[in-house]
Design a protein around this motif. Sequence first.
Motif, PDB file in Angstrom:
ATOM      1  N   UNK A   1       0.828  -1.205   0.000  1.00  0.00           N
ATOM      2  CA  UNK A   1       0.000   0.000   0.000  1.00  0.00           C
ATOM      3  C   UNK A   1       0.865   1.260   0.000  1.00  0.00           C
ATOM      4  N   UNK A   2       2.098   1.159   0.495  1.00  0.00           N
ATOM      5  CA  UNK A   2       3.027   2.289   0.409  1.00  0.00           C
ATOM      6  C   UNK A   2       3.393   2.594  -1.031  1.00  0.00           C
ATOM      7  N   UNK A   3       3.617   1.556  -1.821  1.00  0.00           N
ATOM      8  CA  UNK A   3       3.915   1.750  -3.243  1.00  0.00           C
ATOM      9  C   UNK A   3       2.709   2.339  -3.973  1.00  0.00           C
ATOM     10  N   UNK A   4       1.512   1.948  -3.570  1.00  0.00           N
ATOM     11  CA  UNK A   4       0.303   2.517  -4.184  1.00  0.00           C
ATOM     12  C   UNK A   4       0.211   4.009  -3.883  1.00  0.00           C
TER      13      UNK A   4
ATOM     14  N   UNK B   1       5.135  13.542 -15.398  1.00  0.00           N
ATOM     15  CA  UNK B   1       6.157  13.120 -16.355  1.00  0.00           C
ATOM     16  C   UNK B   1       7.123  12.080 -15.800  1.00  0.00           C
ATOM     17  N   UNK B   2       7.025  11.784 -14.524  1.00  0.00           N
ATOM     18  CA  UNK B   2       7.924  10.824 -13.885  1.00  0.00           C
ATOM     19  C   UNK B   2       7.240   9.462 -13.775  1.00  0.00           C
ATOM     20  N   UNK B   3       8.065   8.403 -13.816  1.00  0.00           N
ATOM     21  CA  UNK B   3       7.510   7.049 -13.763  1.00  0.00           C
ATOM     22  C   UNK B   3       8.258   6.132 -12.809  1.00  0.00           C
ATOM     23  N   UNK B   4       9.213   6.654 -12.052  1.00  0.00           N
ATOM     24  CA  UNK B   4      10.031   5.787 -11.203  1.00  0.00           C
ATOM     25  C   UNK B   4       9.217   5.103 -10.110  1.00  0.00           C
ATOM     26  N   UNK B   5       8.345   5.820  -9.440  1.00  0.00           N
ATOM     27  CA  UNK B   5       7.539   5.211  -8.370  1.00  0.00           C
ATOM     28  C   UNK B   5       6.556   4.200  -8.943  1.00  0.00           C
ATOM     29  N   UNK B   6       5.981   4.518 -10.096  1.00  0.00           N
ATOM     30  CA  UNK B   6       5.039   3.578 -10.714  1.00  0.00           C
ATOM     31  C   UNK B   6       5.752   2.316 -11.179  1.00  0.00           C
TER      32      UNK B   6
ATOM     33  N   UNK C   1       5.147  -1.548  -9.797  1.00  0.00           N
ATOM     34  CA  UNK C   1       4.902  -2.704 -10.668  1.00  0.00           C
ATOM     35  C   UNK C   1       5.883  -3.831 -10.364  1.00  0.00           C
ATOM     36  N   UNK C   2       7.152  -3.492 -10.162  1.00  0.00           N
ATOM     37  CA  UNK C   2       8.151  -4.505  -9.842  1.00  0.00           C
ATOM     38  C   UNK C   2       7.850  -5.163  -8.497  1.00  0.00           C
ATOM     39  N   UNK C   3       7.438  -4.365  -7.512  1.00  0.00           N
ATOM     40  CA  UNK C   3       7.100  -4.911  -6.201  1.00  0.00           C
ATOM     41  C   UNK C   3       5.897  -5.855  -6.306  1.00  0.00           C
ATOM     42  N   UNK C   4       4.893  -5.461  -7.089  1.00  0.00           N
ATOM     43  CA  UNK C   4       3.703  -6.299  -7.255  1.00  0.00           C
ATOM     44  C   UNK C   4       4.045  -7.628  -7.927  1.00  0.00           C
TER      45      UNK C   4
END
Length: 77
Positions: free
Chosen positions: A34-37, A49-54, A58-61
């Motif tokens: 839920x932290x990653x969400x 414009x950033x995608x690092x957290x997303x 995805x990698x964590x999921x």
Amino acid sequence: MIRPKISLEATAGGVRIGCTACPHWHAFATDRGSGHVSASDHERRVHPGEYRARNAAKMYARRHPESADTPTQIMNV
């Protein structure tokens, strides 16, 4: 503009989420999933414009499937 770095700090009580570009924003979650969400939602809304957290979410999921509760799913991981 500063390129944001969203960090997750895990403790025994939960996960604190913070953003280097937004010192006024932080969040708390009970687990890393839920932290990653929360981090992904913040990135999507504030830093489109950033995608690092997303990508990290995805990698964590992929590594930690929530639905791995049947023996067949557990063996296929």
